[in-house]
Design an enzyme around this catalytic site. Structure first.
Site, mmCIF file in Angstrom:
data_model
loop_
_atom_site.group_PDB
_atom_site.id
_atom_site.type_symbol
_atom_site.label_atom_id
_atom_site.label_comp_id
_atom_site.label_asym_id
_atom_site.label_seq_id
_atom_site.Cartn_x
_atom_site.Cartn_y
_atom_site.Cartn_z
ATOM 1 N N LYS A 1 0.880 -1.169 0.000
ATOM 2 C CA LYS A 1 0.000 0.000 0.000
ATOM 3 C C LYS A 1 0.914 1.213 0.000
ATOM 4 O O LYS A 1 1.531 1.539 1.010
ATOM 5 C CB LYS A 1 -0.921 0.007 1.223
ATOM 6 C CG LYS A 1 -1.955 1.125 1.143
ATOM 7 C CD LYS A 1 -2.703 1.328 2.437
ATOM 8 C CE LYS A 1 -2.510 2.755 2.893
ATOM 9 N NZ LYS A 1 -3.291 3.117 4.066
ATOM 10 N N GLY B 1 -7.515 9.417 9.406
ATOM 11 C CA GLY B 1 -7.805 9.559 10.832
ATOM 12 C C GLY B 1 -8.802 10.650 11.170
ATOM 13 O O GLY B 1 -9.045 10.919 12.334
ATOM 14 N N ALA C 1 -9.193 5.581 3.951
ATOM 15 C CA ALA C 1 -9.044 6.696 4.898
ATOM 16 C C ALA C 1 -10.273 7.599 4.964
ATOM 17 O O ALA C 1 -10.898 7.909 3.951
ATOM 18 C CB ALA C 1 -7.830 7.552 4.591
ATOM 19 N N GLY C 2 -10.588 8.007 6.185
ATOM 20 C CA GLY C 2 -11.596 9.035 6.403
ATOM 21 C C GLY C 2 -12.971 8.563 6.827
ATOM 22 O O GLY C 2 -13.780 9.359 7.302
ATOM 23 N N ASN D 1 -8.986 2.088 9.351
ATOM 24 C CA ASN D 1 -8.281 1.706 10.567
ATOM 25 C C ASN D 1 -8.868 2.423 11.785
ATOM 26 O O ASN D 1 -9.494 1.828 12.644
ATOM 27 C CB ASN D 1 -6.784 2.025 10.403
ATOM 28 C CG ASN D 1 -5.952 1.510 11.575
ATOM 29 O OD1 ASN D 1 -6.462 1.120 12.624
ATOM 30 N ND2 ASN D 1 -4.656 1.510 11.431
ATOM 31 N N THR D 2 -8.713 3.760 11.813
ATOM 32 C CA THR D 2 -9.093 4.518 13.001
ATOM 33 C C THR D 2 -10.572 4.373 13.347
ATOM 34 O O THR D 2 -10.931 4.332 14.529
ATOM 35 C CB THR D 2 -8.741 6.006 12.805
ATOM 36 O OG1 THR D 2 -7.418 6.085 12.282
ATOM 37 C CG2 THR D 2 -8.786 6.760 14.124
#
Lengths: 66, 265
Positions: free
Chosen positions: B107, B168, B194-195, B216-217
């Site tokens: 990635k 994040g 992301a986001g 992830n977050t």
């Protein structure tokens, strides 16, 4: 003699190989990737690669990340 | 009319010649502890999990490798180049990751700005070209820009990963129109990375028709990461299914659902 391992100075005995260095640090060569003066050293070659004074060694592995 | 059973059938998510059942990919960072991470990843149903390349901590008595908590036979490890600000650094990290011996996938992240963590398009393209030439399957983390996505595809990337919003941030899908355009124009898989902040963001993102989501977050920083992981799994499946089902057209006036005939005088 002194080398730099992961950015920190470390005193090792002259002629030590990368494999011996990993053993001294209690690291399993199967889970660590070794970079020696910016060149990746493959696992089978670790035992045949001696370290010289001033060498920069990076020992990396996988950690959590996104 | 298509039957419900036929609608439920989906093709596997295929990237870089490998097929996966789950369209949800998850990160392994920022969890309160490893046990929560392991349980959350199991609840997410993800097969692809991302990991980062970092120095071994030599001051620690115990080996802190993520591989003590993730079985590499069960999960497909996707190494990232997070934290890299130049093509040169990203290439270096990718090569180190590949040497770990799991796969040739990476990635690719080349970050251009510390505050927003937005991608450096020039560095990204430069690194992608080098890594593709070296045989990597490159999944490129990109901004949600069509031209960048097209160039990344031209460079030979296995997938393009436009952001929903900054890494994040949890702001959700800020630009559904451009993400849809990217998906329509690219031949390689489009994975939004992301986001995403919560399940509705994941569902809305999948409803745009993209091939998958990486997050992830949103899971790791939830009050209950295991429950959120399950919510995300359901949301990704729901969004995908809604996309395949084809939504009704939007109207700005009401249309009654009940018959107008047979009303009492």
């Amino acid at each position: 003699m002194e080398v730099v391992v992961n950015g920190s100075p470390k005193t090792v005995r002259p002629g030590v190989t990368l494999l011996e260095l990993l053993a001294e640090l209690a690291l399993d060569p199967r889970t660590v990737v070794v970079e020696h003066n910016r060149r990746i050293v493959r696992r089978p070659a670790l035992g045949e690669t001696p370290v010289a004074a001033g060498d920069a060694i990076e020992l990396v592995h996988f950690v959590g990340g996104g | 009319m298509t039957t419900a059973v036929a609608t439920l059938q989906d093709t596997p998510f295929t990237v870089g010649g490998r097929a996966f059942q789950s369209r949800l990919m998850v990160g392994t960072g920022k969890y309160p502890d490893n046990e929560t991470m392991t349980r959350a990843i199991a609840a997410s149903g993800a097969e692809i999990v991302t990991v980062a390349v970092r120095r071994v901590n030599l001051d620690r008595s115990r080996d802190d490798s993520i591989l003590h908590h993730l079985d590499p036979k069960r999960f497909f490890l996707l190494a990232n180049t997070a934290g890299c600000y130049t093509a040169e650094d990203a290439i270096r990290y990718a090569r180190l990751a590949r040497e770990a011996g799991f796969n040739e996938f990476v990635k690719l992240e080349v970050i251009g700005d510390q505050e927003t963590l937005l991608p450096d398009v020039q560095g990204l393209l430069e690194a992608a070209r080098v890594l593709v030439k070296e045989g990597f399957q490159v999944l490129a983390y990109s901004n949600e820009d069509l031209i960048t996505a097209l160039r990344l595809e031209d460079a030979g990337c296995a997938a393009v990963m436009p952001l929903a919003s900054p890494i994040g941030s949890g702001l959700g899908l800020l630009n559904p129109v451009t993400v849809r355009t990217i998906k329509r124009r690219l031949k390689v898989p489009v994975v939004v990375d992301a986001g995403v902040g919560t399940a509705s963001d994941a569902c809305l993102t999948m409803e745009q028709g993209v091939d998958g989501i990486l997050m992830n977050t949103a899971i790791a920083a939830a009050q209950d990461p295991v429950a959120m992981a399950r919510a995300m799994r359901l949301a990704v499946e729901a969004g995908r299914l809604a996309f395949l089902a084809g939504r009704m057209p939007k109207r700005e006036v009401a249309v009654p659902s009940s018959p107008l005939e047979g009303l009492l005088d």
